[in-house]
Scaffold this active site. Structure first.
Site, mmCIF file in Angstrom:
data_model
loop_
_atom_site.group_PDB
_atom_site.id
_atom_site.type_symbol
_atom_site.label_atom_id
_atom_site.label_comp_id
_atom_site.label_asym_id
_atom_site.label_seq_id
_atom_site.Cartn_x
_atom_site.Cartn_y
_atom_site.Cartn_z
ATOM 1 N N LYS A 19 -11.431 -6.052 7.827
ATOM 2 C CA LYS A 19 -10.406 -5.771 8.944
ATOM 3 C C LYS A 19 -11.302 -6.209 10.340
ATOM 4 C CE LYS A 19 -8.695 -1.856 6.439
ATOM 5 N NZ LYS A 19 -8.329 -0.192 6.537
ATOM 6 N N GLU A 25 -11.097 1.672 -4.089
ATOM 7 C CA GLU A 25 -11.880 1.435 -2.578
ATOM 8 C C GLU A 25 -12.321 2.582 -2.119
ATOM 9 O OE1 GLU A 25 -8.840 -0.957 -0.544
ATOM 10 O OE2 GLU A 25 -9.470 -0.210 1.066
ATOM 11 N N SER A 60 0.752 -0.970 -0.048
ATOM 12 C CA SER A 60 -0.054 -0.006 -0.151
ATOM 13 C C SER A 60 0.801 1.243 -0.011
ATOM 14 C CB SER A 60 -0.792 -0.099 1.427
ATOM 15 O OG SER A 60 -1.800 1.175 1.190
ATOM 16 N N GLY A 83 -5.330 -3.461 6.297
ATOM 17 C CA GLY A 83 -4.595 -3.490 7.371
ATOM 18 C C GLY A 83 -4.813 -1.988 8.041
ATOM 19 N N ASP A 90 -15.000 -0.740 2.604
ATOM 20 C CA ASP A 90 -14.038 -0.790 3.565
ATOM 21 C C ASP A 90 -14.908 -0.136 4.559
ATOM 22 O OD1 ASP A 90 -12.012 -0.349 5.682
ATOM 23 O OD2 ASP A 90 -10.505 0.277 4.467
ATOM 24 N N LYS A 113 -2.995 5.197 -2.575
ATOM 25 C CA LYS A 113 -3.866 6.043 -1.923
ATOM 26 C C LYS A 113 -4.217 7.209 -2.705
ATOM 27 C CE LYS A 113 -4.428 3.910 2.229
ATOM 28 N NZ LYS A 113 -5.753 3.503 2.743
ATOM 29 N N LYS A 149 -1.453 -1.061 -4.128
ATOM 30 C CA LYS A 149 -2.607 -0.006 -3.804
ATOM 31 C C LYS A 149 -2.205 1.435 -3.611
ATOM 32 C CE LYS A 149 -5.285 -0.266 0.095
ATOM 33 N NZ LYS A 149 -6.505 -1.011 0.912
ATOM 34 N N ASP A 206 -7.255 3.589 -3.292
ATOM 35 C CA ASP A 206 -8.117 3.784 -2.114
ATOM 36 C C ASP A 206 -8.194 5.262 -1.717
ATOM 37 O OD1 ASP A 206 -9.360 3.697 0.227
ATOM 38 O OD2 ASP A 206 -7.796 2.604 1.513
HETATM 39 MG MG MG Z 1 -9.298 1.103 2.770
#
Ligand code: MG
Length: 380
Positions: free
Chosen positions: A266, A217, A138, A294, A242, A166, A164, A192
């Site tokens: 999660k 996401e 990530s 995570g 999420d 952000k 991933k 995300d």
């Molecule tokens: Mg997320």
């Protein structure tokens, strides 16, 4: 076989990050870790981690709200009680609304304890069949796109099974496309937003289909399921939820509305491993793949995640990269080691990693011990 814990010690640890981690909402430079030690008869039975963050940017919880809920209501409610089943542990906390991460820290500790009593690894205890699970990397938001792309290509050469990135409004199309161009068409790439967009950003988000994303996401805030449904109808990329999913009922709403096609599970966000498994099973019934997210946990929290991710419907690589890649130091021996895009599932009975107690002590900035006798519990 009843489960009973007579003492729980809460500790707050402070551990710096190797590099700042930036999402659409906050920059994290140091983790304040809440660790729970489960004890009976003066002996340590196991450890769990409350994954709430420093700031209420992800959900409303923080380490401080969790500490309050744990010490005021949740821990006193379970100490000294003989629980016949793990569902009884959950039920004993159901009078408290919310505080999912605080509840999860207790529920997960009991799960590991139950696994150990059964002589099973936590993963086997949950029904997991795999001994290794795929992990992605990530990448936090970085205004230096050259550095972002370098980190992306480094992660691919280290063997990570998925990337991933952000994103946030204004920092989305270019970083995602630059990453896609650098890693090529075959690397699974997700983005995300942590709920940073509004419905007015619709057209900007749909353009991200140019990057051929594995999934997008949580573009909109957690409660905006109908906005997610409209976007999913207009986008090729599967939307992964999420923050929106806190319970199996939220999955049912997502399915009914068509608000997403993937779920990030999660255990902290949903109240523990029992609820996480029920969400996993419900998603499987609906043909919805899941992955394990995570929370920048220590190796304790990550061990729980690795055990969960061995369940069969975790078919998308998770955020299970080793804690040692983002924390200046970890507190377990036997933490995850990356090998060909996978990390091992702990195999020893119970949680399956060994906590470095000396290191925990040296990193502890506050602690509080609650024992059955001091909160009105009584021996059998
Ligand atoms: Mg997320």
């Amino acid at each position: 076989m009843t489960l009973r814990v007579d003492e729980i010690v809460l500790r707050e640890l402070r551990i710096g990050l190797v590099r700042p981690f930036r999402t659409s909402r906050v920059v994290t430079t140091e983790r304040r870790i809440c660790l729970l030690e489960f004890r009976s008869g003066g002996a340590t039975l196991g450890w769990s981690e409350c994954v709430a963050g420093e700031v209420p940017d992800y959900t409303a919880e923080t380490i401080d709200t969790a500490w309050h809920a744990l010490t005021r209501w949740l821990v006193p409610g379970v100490l000294g009680k003989p629980f016949a089943t793990l569902r009884d542990v959950e039920d004993s906390m159901a009078f408290v609304r919310g505080h999912q991460m605080a509840k999860a820290a207790i529920e997960m500790g009991f799960q590991a304890l139950s696994a150990r009593r059964r002589g099973l690894s936590l993963s086997e205890h949950l029904g997991g069949k795999r001994d290794r699970v795929a992990t992605g990397a990530s990448l936090g938001i970085d205004d230096d796109l050259g550095r972002l792309v370098q980190r992306a290509t480094d992660a691919v050469s280290e063997g990570y099974a998925r990337l991933k990135v952000k994103i946030q409004p204004g920092r989305d199309y270019e970083p995602v496309m630059r990453t896609r161009d650098a890693v090529g068409p075959d690397v699974p790439l997700a983005a995300d937003a942590n709920g940073a967009y509004g419905i007015g950003d619709f057209e900007d988000i749909v353009r991200l289909d140019d990057a051929d994303l594995l999934l997008l996401e949580q573009p909109f805030p957690p409660d905006q399921l109908t906005a997610h449904a409209s976007l999913q109808a207009a986008m090729r990329a599967p939307i992964g939820l999420d923050e929106s999913i806190e319970s199996p009922a939220d999955v049912s709403t997502m399915v009914a509305l068509g608000a997403g096609r993937v779920v990030n599970i999660k255990p902290g966000r949903v109240g523990g491993l029992g609820p996480a498994k029920r969400i996993h099973d419900l998603c499987e019934e609906h043909g919805i793949p899941v992955f394990c997210g995570g929370m920048l946990e220590t190796g304790v929290g990550r061990a729980y995640n690795r055990a969960l991710a061995a369940l069969p419907n975790f078919t998308i690589p998770g955020d299970l990269y080793p804690a040692s890649t983002y924390l200046e130091m970890d507190i377990v021996r036997g933490g995850a080691v990356l090998d060909a895009g996978t990390v091992g599932v702990p195999a020893a009975p119970g949680l399956g990693v060994e906590v470095d107690v000396d290191r925990v002590e040296s990193l502890t900035v506050r602690s509080e011990s609650l024992a059955a006798s001091s909160v009105g519990g009584r021996p059998d």
